[in-house]
Design an enzyme around this catalytic site. Structure first.
Site, PDB file in Angstrom:
ATOM      1  N   LYS A  45       0.858  -1.191   0.000  1.00  0.00           N
ATOM      2  CA  LYS A  45       0.000   0.000   0.000  1.00  0.00           C
ATOM      3  C   LYS A  45       0.892   1.238   0.000  1.00  0.00           C
ATOM      4  O   LYS A  45       1.563   1.536   0.994  1.00  0.00           O
ATOM      5  CB  LYS A  45      -0.889   0.035   1.251  1.00  0.00           C
ATOM      6  CG  LYS A  45      -1.890   1.170   1.164  1.00  0.00           C
ATOM      7  CD  LYS A  45      -2.383   1.646   2.518  1.00  0.00           C
ATOM      8  CE  LYS A  45      -1.607   2.809   3.052  1.00  0.00           C
ATOM      9  NZ  LYS A  45      -1.690   4.054   2.283  1.00  0.00           N
ATOM     10  N   GLU A  86      10.127   0.861  10.245  1.00  0.00           N
ATOM     11  CA  GLU A  86      11.116   1.917   9.964  1.00  0.00           C
ATOM     12  C   GLU A  86      10.384   3.231  10.160  1.00  0.00           C
ATOM     13  O   GLU A  86       9.660   3.678   9.266  1.00  0.00           O
ATOM     14  CB  GLU A  86      11.605   1.820   8.513  1.00  0.00           C
ATOM     15  CG  GLU A  86      12.388   0.579   8.185  1.00  0.00           C
ATOM     16  CD  GLU A  86      13.766   0.569   8.824  1.00  0.00           C
ATOM     17  OE1 GLU A  86      14.134   1.561   9.476  1.00  0.00           O
ATOM     18  OE2 GLU A  86      14.442  -0.450   8.686  1.00  0.00           O
ATOM     19  N   CYS A 132      13.818  10.907   6.997  1.00  0.00           N
ATOM     20  CA  CYS A 132      13.844  10.412   8.370  1.00  0.00           C
ATOM     21  C   CYS A 132      15.233  10.515   8.989  1.00  0.00           C
ATOM     22  O   CYS A 132      15.359  10.523  10.204  1.00  0.00           O
ATOM     23  CB  CYS A 132      13.357   8.976   8.399  1.00  0.00           C
ATOM     24  SG  CYS A 132      14.144   7.981   7.140  1.00  0.00           S
ATOM     25  N   GLU A 165       9.965  15.564  15.557  1.00  0.00           N
ATOM     26  CA  GLU A 165      10.329  15.476  14.141  1.00  0.00           C
ATOM     27  C   GLU A 165       9.505  16.509  13.371  1.00  0.00           C
ATOM     28  O   GLU A 165       8.275  16.449  13.381  1.00  0.00           O
ATOM     29  CB  GLU A 165      10.026  14.061  13.628  1.00  0.00           C
ATOM     30  CG  GLU A 165      10.465  13.856  12.200  1.00  0.00           C
ATOM     31  CD  GLU A 165      10.086  12.471  11.657  1.00  0.00           C
ATOM     32  OE1 GLU A 165       8.938  12.044  11.843  1.00  0.00           O
ATOM     33  OE2 GLU A 165      10.955  11.844  11.024  1.00  0.00           O
TER      34      GLU A 165
HETATM   35  P1  NAD Z   1       2.573   8.267   7.724  1.00  0.00           P
HETATM   36  O1  NAD Z   1       2.803   7.480   8.940  1.00  0.00           O
HETATM   37  O2  NAD Z   1       1.578   9.341   7.749  1.00  0.00           O
HETATM   38  O3  NAD Z   1       2.161   7.321   6.526  1.00  0.00           O
HETATM   39  C1  NAD Z   1       2.981   6.220   6.156  1.00  0.00           C
HETATM   40  C2  NAD Z   1       2.099   5.143   5.593  1.00  0.00           C
HETATM   41  O4  NAD Z   1       1.330   4.602   6.671  1.00  0.00           O
HETATM   42  C3  NAD Z   1       1.095   5.663   4.557  1.00  0.00           C
HETATM   43  O5  NAD Z   1       0.988   4.722   3.516  1.00  0.00           O
HETATM   44  C4  NAD Z   1      -0.191   5.749   5.358  1.00  0.00           C
HETATM   45  O6  NAD Z   1      -1.356   5.642   4.574  1.00  0.00           O
HETATM   46  C5  NAD Z   1      -0.040   4.558   6.293  1.00  0.00           C
HETATM   47  N1  NAD Z   1      -0.848   4.614   7.510  1.00  0.00           N
HETATM   48  C6  NAD Z   1      -1.222   5.710   8.209  1.00  0.00           C
HETATM   49  N2  NAD Z   1      -1.974   5.340   9.265  1.00  0.00           N
HETATM   50  C7  NAD Z   1      -2.081   3.989   9.244  1.00  0.00           C
HETATM   51  C8  NAD Z   1      -2.732   3.025  10.062  1.00  0.00           C
HETATM   52  N3  NAD Z   1      -3.438   3.383  11.125  1.00  0.00           N
HETATM   53  N4  NAD Z   1      -2.605   1.720   9.742  1.00  0.00           N
HETATM   54  C9  NAD Z   1      -1.884   1.350   8.669  1.00  0.00           C
HETATM   55  N5  NAD Z   1      -1.263   2.214   7.844  1.00  0.00           N
HETATM   56  C10 NAD Z   1      -1.347   3.525   8.131  1.00  0.00           C
HETATM   57  O7  NAD Z   1       4.010   8.789   7.291  1.00  0.00           O
HETATM   58  P2  NAD Z   1       4.331   9.742   6.073  1.00  0.00           P
HETATM   59  O8  NAD Z   1       3.852  11.092   6.512  1.00  0.00           O
HETATM   60  O9  NAD Z   1       3.881   9.159   4.797  1.00  0.00           O
HETATM   61  O10 NAD Z   1       5.925   9.681   6.046  1.00  0.00           O
HETATM   62  C11 NAD Z   1       6.686  10.423   6.893  1.00  0.00           C
HETATM   63  C12 NAD Z   1       7.135   9.598   8.095  1.00  0.00           C
HETATM   64  O11 NAD Z   1       7.831   8.442   7.640  1.00  0.00           O
HETATM   65  C13 NAD Z   1       8.126  10.346   8.941  1.00  0.00           C
HETATM   66  O12 NAD Z   1       7.862  10.131  10.302  1.00  0.00           O
HETATM   67  C14 NAD Z   1       9.455   9.719   8.540  1.00  0.00           C
HETATM   68  O13 NAD Z   1      10.485   9.869   9.483  1.00  0.00           O
HETATM   69  C15 NAD Z   1       9.085   8.321   8.292  1.00  0.00           C
HETATM   70  N6  NAD Z   1      10.063   7.657   7.426  1.00  0.00           N
HETATM   71  C16 NAD Z   1      10.923   6.752   7.980  1.00  0.00           C
HETATM   72  C17 NAD Z   1      11.892   6.135   7.189  1.00  0.00           C
HETATM   73  C18 NAD Z   1      12.864   5.142   7.771  1.00  0.00           C
HETATM   74  O14 NAD Z   1      13.576   4.494   7.005  1.00  0.00           O
HETATM   75  N7  NAD Z   1      12.917   4.960   9.075  1.00  0.00           N
HETATM   76  C19 NAD Z   1      11.964   6.431   5.824  1.00  0.00           C
HETATM   77  C20 NAD Z   1      11.066   7.338   5.295  1.00  0.00           C
HETATM   78  C21 NAD Z   1      10.113   7.940   6.102  1.00  0.00           C
END
Ligand code: NAD
Length: 502
Positions: free
Chosen positions: A198, A272, A306, A404
């Site tokens: 997804k 992650e 991140c 963050e």
């Molecule tokens: P987000 O958590 O809003 O969304 C990430 C994904 O999770 C999306 O596909 C979203 O639809 C899904 N999601 C949201 N709520 C959910 C739920 N309740 N159940 C299942 N899936 C759900 O994050 P974002 O805003 O897309 O990305 C930014 C975040 O990602 C930042 O916190 C960043 O640090 C992190 N990030 C981490 C890494 C890493 O390697 N550690 C890499 C890239 C981004």
């Protein structure tokens, strides 16, 4: 003290001329299930925007539980035969995907830039790293190891098998849509699993384009993509009984929600999550190199990373000199839309809600009396642009040093002793990455060993290679992307013990 008045407001958004705007080749609007695009079970769609113009680029189905269930059914069926292939056969498929990405490099980079607003150079980098990820895993999947077989109990020979886990559910974020998908899909397939992915509802286009390109060139059903919201599609992936493991790259709240749901079926979870990387600059460091390093790693992808070098802790004796160097570096950043020129380095925030979040963080910092040595404001629309910002002389414990922000915002604090630097660097709920800047051989090893972060760079920041692992501690989650460790994470260990004494 660095004065702000001459610097604030000096950034403008560079826009492309009409003749510079490329044609964007959008993928079919459907879920990708069992090797082809299918309509969603609901007529509801989600609009996908260009964050530099706020115009609609396309739309994708808002997936439902039924859509996830059909994709999982296809993935279960496909995994039965995929899991029986040899590492060499899987390697050929992964190499084919790499070749297809390479042959479509330009279209994928243009699409990724259009959907995220990121500069072309970064989108091209993402495509190159996607290719390298598939190539690396094509080879690495053929080298998996485990404990040596042998007679560990009298009369019994033990054999250790590394097996696929089955179907893996993957949930990806919007900051590197194609690359974060590749970091999961490549090791998951190399280890003999199938996948239902997804993408972020904000940036689903590049992975759907990849699905369109690889359709018919890889076994049907081993890669499936279901678009939609986290609360429906993501939630169903976390709870589906036929999914053996769910992997999330995203924010801490999303990771926590998935882990909680997955715990009900005792499903394995790979997380992650977010980060807040400290950059510890000692008095003996090459300050110019450290400032240039933060210019690059703190503002790369407009800080929507991140591992972003967003929180500097600099020794008090060099704090002013370092801040001046950093402000000069940041002042040379070029903000704009990707098509406005190859020298554009800072794009917009990905969406209106995220723009508002970053804007609020700036307002809170200003209201708390923090000093923006450069930047500090939002830029004129259309689009979600924010000035590259450095807050200087930030006091210990300020909320902005802990949360963050995920935007082009760097804070600078000072410290007086090494113990204080280590303690304050570790004082964050996150544990993804950090860097240490010093020319002292002893500090370059002793400090990284004391830092609670999954990656620590020394005299560098935000450098990756497929051979080495990426992943966090503490609130940044658990599980490793890239390297042989990712293959371990996406496989399971079985011990077969044969009694041959009879
Ligand atoms: P987000 O958590 O809003 O969304 C990430 C994904 O999770 C999306 O596909 C979203 O639809 C899904 N999601 C949201 N709520 C959910 C739920 N309740 N159940 C299942 N899936 C759900 O994050 P974002 O805003 O897309 O990305 C930014 C975040 O990602 C930042 O916190 C960043 O640090 C992190 N990030 C981490 C890494 C890493 O390697 N550690 C890499 C890239 C981004």
């Amino acid at each position: 003290m660095i004065m702000a008045s001459t610097e604030i407001g000096r950034f403008t958004v560079r826009r492309p001329r009409p003749d510079q705007i490329p044609v964007v080749d959008v993928p079919p609007a459907g879920h990708f299930v069992d090797g082809s695009f299918v309509q969603g079970s609901s007529p509801e769609v989600i609009d996908v925007l260009d964050p530099t113009t706020e115009e609609v680029l396309g739309s994708v189905p808002a997936g439902t539980i039924e859509d996830v269930d059909s994709a999982v059914e296809a993935a279960v069926e496909a995994q039965r035969s995929w899991g029986c292939t040899t590492p060499q056969e899987r390697s050929e498929v992964l190499s084919r995907i790499a070749d297809i990405v390479e042959a479509n490099r330009e279209a994928l980079a243009v699409l990724e830039s259009a959907n995220t607003g990121k500069p072309r150079s970064i989108a091209e980098d993402d495509v190159s790293n996607t290719i390298d990820t598939f190539r690396f895993m094509a080879g690495a999947g053929r080298t998996m190891t485990s404990l040596a077989g042998g007679d560990y109990a009298r009369g019994h020979t033990s054999v250790i098998l590394r097996e696929p886990v089955g179907v893996v559910g993957v949930i990806t974020p919007w900051n590197y849509p194609l690359l974060m998908a590749a970091w999961k899909i490549a090791p998951i397939l190399a280890a003999g699993n199938s996948v239902v992915l997804k993408p972020s509802e904000q940036t689903p286009l590049s992975i759907l384009k990849l699905a369109e390109l690889i359709a018919g060139h890889i076994p049907d059903g081993i890669v499936n993509v279901v678009t939609g919201l986290g609360g429906t599609v993501g939630q169903r992936l976390a709870e589906h009984p036929d999914i053996a493991l769910v992997a999330v790259t995203g924010s801490v709240p999303s990771g926590r929600a998935v882990a909680e749901t997955a715990s009900r079926s005792v499903k394995r979870v790979h997380l992650e999550l977010g980060g807040k990387a400290p950059v510890v600059v000692f008095a003996d460091a090459d300050l110019a190199a450290a400032a240039a390093g933060v210019r690059n790693a703190g503002f790369f992808n407009a800080g929507q990373d991140c591992g972003s070098a967003c929180r500097v802790l600099v020794h008090e004796s060099v704090a002013e000199e370092f801040t001046q160097l950093l402000v000069r570096e940041v002042g040379s950043l070029v903000v704009g839309a990707p098509a406005a020129g190859d020298d554009v380095e800072i794009g917009p925030m990905v969406s209106r809600p995220h723009f508002e979040r970053v804007r609020n963080s700036l307002a809170e910092a200003t209201a708390a009396g923090l000093h923006a040595a450069i930047g500090g404001a939002v830029l004129d629309g259309p689009g979600y642009f924010i000035e590259p910002t450095v807050f200087s002389a930030v006091p210990a414990g300020a909320p902005i040093t802990q949360q963050e922000i995920f935007g082009p915002v760097v804070t600078v604090e000072s410290f007086s002793t090494t113990d204080e630097a280590v303690a304050r660097a570790n004082e964050t709920p996150y544990g993804l990455s950090a860097s240490v800047w010093t020319r002292d051989a002893s500090l370059s090893l002793s400090v990284p060993k004391r830092l609670d972060f999954g990656t620590v760079w020394v005299n560098s920041h935000l450098v990756f290679a497929c051979e080495v692992p990426w992943g966090g501690f503490k609130g940044s989650g658990y599980g490793r992307d890239l390297s042989l460790y990712a293959l371990d994470d996406f496989s399971r260990t079985k011990h077969v013990m044969i009694n041959h004494s009879a």
